[in-house]
Motif scaffolding. Structure first.
Motif, PDB file in Angstrom:
ATOM      1  N   HIS A 291       0.829  -1.195   0.000  1.00  0.00           N
ATOM      2  CA  HIS A 291       0.000   0.000   0.000  1.00  0.00           C
ATOM      3  C   HIS A 291       0.870   1.254   0.000  1.00  0.00           C
ATOM      4  N   TYR A 292       0.794   2.025  -1.088  1.00  0.00           N
ATOM      5  CA  TYR A 292       1.531   3.282  -1.213  1.00  0.00           C
ATOM      6  C   TYR A 292       0.535   4.440  -1.145  1.00  0.00           C
ATOM      7  N   LYS A 293       0.807   5.416  -0.305  1.00  0.00           N
ATOM      8  CA  LYS A 293       0.019   6.644  -0.250  1.00  0.00           C
ATOM      9  C   LYS A 293       0.808   7.725  -0.974  1.00  0.00           C
ATOM     10  N   LEU A 294       0.330   8.123  -2.139  1.00  0.00           N
ATOM     11  CA  LEU A 294       1.070   9.051  -2.985  1.00  0.00           C
ATOM     12  C   LEU A 294       0.351  10.391  -3.070  1.00  0.00           C
ATOM     13  N   SER A 295       1.112  11.452  -2.994  1.00  0.00           N
ATOM     14  CA  SER A 295       0.597  12.781  -3.292  1.00  0.00           C
ATOM     15  C   SER A 295       1.308  13.250  -4.555  1.00  0.00           C
ATOM     16  N   ILE A 296       0.575  13.359  -5.628  1.00  0.00           N
ATOM     17  CA  ILE A 296       1.180  13.626  -6.934  1.00  0.00           C
ATOM     18  C   ILE A 296       0.907  15.072  -7.327  1.00  0.00           C
ATOM     19  N   PRO A 297       1.948  15.855  -7.582  1.00  0.00           N
ATOM     20  CA  PRO A 297       1.742  17.277  -7.909  1.00  0.00           C
ATOM     21  C   PRO A 297       1.020  17.447  -9.238  1.00  0.00           C
ATOM     22  N   ALA A 298       0.491  18.626  -9.452  1.00  0.00           N
ATOM     23  CA  ALA A 298      -0.180  18.956 -10.709  1.00  0.00           C
ATOM     24  C   ALA A 298       0.756  18.693 -11.883  1.00  0.00           C
ATOM     25  N   LYS A 299       0.240  17.990 -12.869  1.00  0.00           N
ATOM     26  CA  LYS A 299       0.983  17.629 -14.090  1.00  0.00           C
ATOM     27  C   LYS A 299       2.218  16.777 -13.792  1.00  0.00           C
ATOM     28  N   GLY A 300       2.294  16.258 -12.576  1.00  0.00           N
ATOM     29  CA  GLY A 300       3.449  15.452 -12.194  1.00  0.00           C
ATOM     30  C   GLY A 300       3.145  13.969 -12.231  1.00  0.00           C
ATOM     31  N   SER A 301       4.117  13.176 -11.788  1.00  0.00           N
ATOM     32  CA  SER A 301       3.942  11.726 -11.794  1.00  0.00           C
ATOM     33  C   SER A 301       4.689  11.118 -10.621  1.00  0.00           C
ATOM     34  N   ALA A 302       4.332   9.878 -10.334  1.00  0.00           N
ATOM     35  CA  ALA A 302       5.020   9.102  -9.298  1.00  0.00           C
ATOM     36  C   ALA A 302       5.147   7.671  -9.803  1.00  0.00           C
ATOM     37  N   THR A 303       6.267   7.031  -9.460  1.00  0.00           N
ATOM     38  CA  THR A 303       6.536   5.678  -9.937  1.00  0.00           C
ATOM     39  C   THR A 303       6.857   4.774  -8.754  1.00  0.00           C
ATOM     40  N   VAL A 304       6.308   3.573  -8.776  1.00  0.00           N
ATOM     41  CA  VAL A 304       6.698   2.548  -7.807  1.00  0.00           C
ATOM     42  C   VAL A 304       7.255   1.358  -8.587  1.00  0.00           C
ATOM     43  N   ARG A 305       8.204   0.679  -7.972  1.00  0.00           N
ATOM     44  CA  ARG A 305       8.860  -0.451  -8.629  1.00  0.00           C
ATOM     45  C   ARG A 305       8.788  -1.673  -7.714  1.00  0.00           C
ATOM     46  N   LEU A 306       8.463  -2.803  -8.341  1.00  0.00           N
ATOM     47  CA  LEU A 306       8.392  -4.063  -7.615  1.00  0.00           C
ATOM     48  C   LEU A 306       9.050  -5.147  -8.450  1.00  0.00           C
TER      49      LEU A 306
END
Length: 870
Positions: A291-306
């Motif tokens: 479980h990842y809780k992400l806050s992603i900025p406007a026009k931004g992105s977030a990546t998780v790797r497994l």
């Protein structure tokens, strides 16, 4: 040879793939009701809480080839009433045009070994409009369009996430996973990601006692223990929280009785969405999520790797990016080779997505009918009605395989004739898988003892067009062209089973031995005035132009296969003779039968029609100009003089037959007239009838649409419908270029006007075969009454061009398939993501029906290849 082509020759690389269904709820397999109401017995609302018996579903899911271990995407925007673990859609009764997935997702890339895959899911940042979609579609009638999620306006201000899921294999049991969420909006937004791993529940049914386990080895590692799985670790990078529950039914929620565990299947869901104490504090179970809780900025992105791996690693992500880039580069290399003759970049994009969709739509399909009918030892016995209900005569059917399905949400099961077309496309990238699929359907645990092929799980005894032989011969030739050698073992194995199936058709679907066939449904849903799958009253029989034509095609395909096999084993010469004579008898029956001078051909209208035969042998023609009457064009093959010389016994018997049956030889064949380069034609149509049929097909006021050949003549408009009276009831058929207004056969597809890709593909192939015999000397007016004449091959090429216009950008950068939605047409995050629909609007080319049917619509990949390899 590319790296991917080398992997195709090695074992183990297909062990893991996109084998998880998009929908397990609402399927026949999971239905244990007394009345067979599968859509009601298990529902989307139940799905998060119920452990499935026969398979698993998820978003962007992967599994091993026996689906013992699964992985898929879970996510929550903090506003939905439920966590998003599976795709939502309407049941057959809820949708105003039948069942319909109500999500936006795209299968963007894949290699045949699944060494690299990419999928996109579009997730609104506002609450998902479940009830709105249900209510609005319930309000709309058959005459209105479907209400889709794009119509809600939730994407208009870009308040959504583009969630890309990518997989890259480091080895056969070592899978890198990258999930990238893009916030397309102008404000920061929160997103909960919950990539989930779980074991398919095989232990509660009373048939197998072994229960695997998942447990936290540390905060970033989940240890997997299964006696039949090599993968032992799920590694996560970052600060995701490990959550555990059991993949077991939540009995208190669904049935108000005590359950087997305090941490049931929906425990992770309830914990994330509701804050419930429903995950195991001991951090073990048979289902787990990171479980990842992400806050992603406007026009931004977030990546998780497994990483799912069979290897213990101190630094599992050290080589992650390098391996990912390598696999992507190898995927590009593979498609560069496939597309080496294609210059247009948009054609490359469409073809690659079409092929990728085909590869994503492989599914682990388990359905053992005897067990399903009898029930499991540890479960309540099924109601006694099911022993006399659906599929009761298919107890031998024992499916437990990876199968190409039409659409993993709307059609998460195989269909016999769909599968044949799938294989024609799949053979472009993986001929061995295509051959395996064709062999599979003929195995004793698929085929009925009578020789019938299973149609699809809702009614295995329904009859699909017999196109398996044609696909077999096409793929035999494709495979030989790719590998430089002919696989006679494959051809021989399928041929023997096809002979049994051919005999079933002759014995079961030609009730009076006239060589005029009564196939019934034949996959064309509502093409006629009444449900063709239902018997007519009082001994009346429907004699079908399409069923009879399909059997003529079947005979020709079997003839070609027999001649091919005879080139290395002369014992097959006799079979070639059998199928040659059978074709001639069918062709003769179509042309002139009984008390109808010209059989199924109507001299007045110059078209082929179905007809109804009364008990007193009187005949009434059903003068409805539909695709049914064009199918005779598909029955064409050309045989060279060289082939005959190589099979002298066949030539002698054939010559004897033609001398003794000059009526058949002169009526239906151009056999005695050699074409250029010493070729002979076998066809249901001589030149005159072929021209007349093609003149109707190529008439823009009848069949020829700007986007291909329509399934019904446009002449049947509001003012001129076809009318048929049965038992005092007036039945009407009118041209419907879009969705159906009929409830016939479930009402979820339409053969009364739209363009269907697989039928157009067969038409183009037939035109090329006719051209092979007639050469450029035979000119045809295209379109009819245009004053412009072309060779048959050129007409086929131009027809293919109309079909490609559905998908390719026009001069204004618009794709017809996407309809009039400006967001989908113009937005850079939408416009190049292609959906391969079930069928297409006869006037606009808009995609209709199942939105991800990258099954037979995947044939667009073959058309692009055909265009660039004339």
């Amino acid at each position: 040879m590319t790296n991917e082509q080398q992997r195709l020759q090695q074992t183990g690389w297909k062990k893991w793939g996109s084998y998880v269904s998009d929908r397990q709820w609402g399927t026949v397999r999971e239905d244990y009701s007394a009345d067979g109401s599968a859509w009601d017995y298990t529902t989307h609302d139940m799905a998060r809480s119920r452990a499935w018996r026969w398979g698993e579903d998820g978003i962007a899911g992967i599994s091993d080839d026996k689906q013992l271990l699964c992985f898929s995407l879970g996510l929550w925007n903090g506003k939905d009433p439920i966590m998003k673990e599976r795709l939502f859609g309407l049941t057959n009764a809820q949708g105003n045009h039948g069942e319909d997935v109500k999500e936006l997702y795209y299968y963007l890339d894949a290699t045949p070994t699944h060494s690299y895959m990419k999928m996109l899911y579009k997730y609104p940042q506002q609450a998902f409009p479940y009830q709105w979609l249900i209510d609005e579609n319930a309000r709309r009638g058959k005459h209105e369009e479907e209400f889709e999620i794009i119509d809600t306006g939730l994407f208009n201000e870009d308040k959504y996430f583009d969630v890309f899921v990518e997989y890259a294999k480091a080895g056969t049991d070592d899978i890198l996973i990258k999930i990238t969420a893009h916030n397309r909006g102008n404000e920061a937004a929160d997103l909960h990601l919950a990539p989930t791993v779980w074991f398919r529940n095989t232990w509660v049914w009373g048939r197998h006692d072994y229960k695997p386990t998942l447990l936290a080895e540390d905060d970033r590692t989940i240890r997997l223990h299964h006696e039949k799985i090599d993968v032992q670790y799920l590694y996560q990078e970052g600060d995701g929280q490990l959550l555990f529950c059991e993949n077991e039914t939540n009995y208190p929620r669904l049935y108000h009785v005590t359950g087997n565990t305090s941490y049931p299947k929906d425990g992770i869901h309830d914990h994330i969405a509701y804050g419930s104490n429903t995950v195991n504090p001991e951090r073990k179970g048979t289902k787990a999520a990171v479980h990842y809780k992400l806050s992603i900025p406007a026009k931004g992105s977030a990546t998780v790797r497994l990483r799912l791996s069979d290897k213990q690693a101190a630094s599992p992500f050290a080589d992650f990016d390098t391996l990912f880039q390598t696999r992507l580069a190898e995927a590009d290399e593979f498609y560069a080779d496939i597309q080496s003759t294609i210059k247009d970049e948009d054609e490359k994009l469409v073809q690659r997505q079409a092929l990728s969709g085909m590869l994503w739509n492989k599914q682990f399909y388990s359905y053992k009918v005897q067990q399903w009918l009898d029930g499991d030892p540890a479960s309540p016995p099924p109601p006694p009605e099911r022993q006399n209900g659906r599929n009761k005569n298919w107890k031998q059917l024992n499916n437990d395989d990876i199968i190409s399905v039409p659409d993993k949400w709307e059609f998460p099961w195989y269909a016999a004739w769909d599968l044949a077309f799938h294989c024609v496309t799949l053979a472009m990238v993986d001929p061995d898988f295509a051959k395996q699929q064709l062999i599979m359907l003929t195995e004793e645990w698929y085929m009925n003892a009578s020789g019938e092929f299973p149609a699809y799980e809702w009614a295995f005894g329904d009859v699909n067009p017999p196109v398996h032989a044609g696909a077999t011969y096409r793929i035999f030739k494709q495979d030989a062209a790719i590998k430089g050698r002919k696989d006679y073992e494959f051809l021989e194995a399928v041929f023997h089973k096809l002979m049994i199936n051919f005999t079933w058709w002759v014995n079961r679907k030609d009730s009076n031995g006239s060589n005029i066939f009564e196939g019934g449904f034949l996959g064309l849903d509502n093409v006629g005035a009444f449900d063709r799958s239902m018997p007519l009253p009082g001994g009346i029989r429907q004699e079908q132009a399409d069923a009879t034509s399909w059997m003529a095609i079947y005979a020709l395909n079997m003839l070609h296969i027999a001649l091919e096999l005879a080139s290395y084993n002369k014992v097959y010469t006799g079979m070639a003779t059998k199928f040659f004579e059978h074709f001639m008898y069918i062709a003769g029956a179509m042309a002139s039968m009984g008390d109808v001078k010209h059989g199924l051909w109507d001299d007045k209208d110059e078209f082929y029609y179905d007809q109804i035969r009364m008990p007193d042998n009187k005949v009434e023609r059903l003068r409805l100009r539909s695709m049914v009457g064009l199918i005779p064009l598909f029955a064409v093959e050309v045989i060279s003089t060289e082939t005959l010389k190589n099979n002298p016994a066949f030539e002698r018997r054939m010559s004897w037959f033609l001398r003794h049956r000059p009526d058949l030889a002169q009526l239906v064949s151009r056999w005695s007239e050699e074409g250029k380069e010493n070729k002979h034609l076998l066809s249901l149509l001589r030149g005159h009838r072929m021209k007349k049929l093609l003149s109707r097909m190529l008439d823009e006021t009848e069949f020829l649409s700007p986007y291909g050949v329509r399934s019904l003549s446009k002449k049947y408009d509001e003012h001129n419908p076809f009318i048929f009276c049965q038992d005092g009831v007036e039945l009407r058929v009118k041209y419907l270029p879009g969705e159906s207004d009929s409830y016939t056969y479930g009402g979820n597809s339409n053969w009364r006007g739209p363009v269907w890709m697989q039928m157009n593909f067969l038409m183009i192939e037939s035109l090329r075969k006719f051209h092979y015999f007639y050469s450029d000397d035979f000119r045809l007016e295209y379109p009819s009454r245009s004053g412009k004449f072309y060779s048959l091959k050129e007409v086929g090429t131009m027809l293919a061009g109309r079909l490609l216009k559905i998908f390719l950008k026009d001069e204004n950068g618009r794709r017809a398939v996407l309809g009039n939605n400006e967001k989908m047409q113009n937005d850079p995050h939408f416009r190049d993501n292609i959906l391969f629909f079930e069928y297409f609007h006869g006037e606009t080319g808009k995609g209709l029906g199942a939105s991800h049917q990258t099954g037979w619509t995947g044939l667009v990949a073959n058309l692009i290849k055909m265009k660039n390899n004339p």
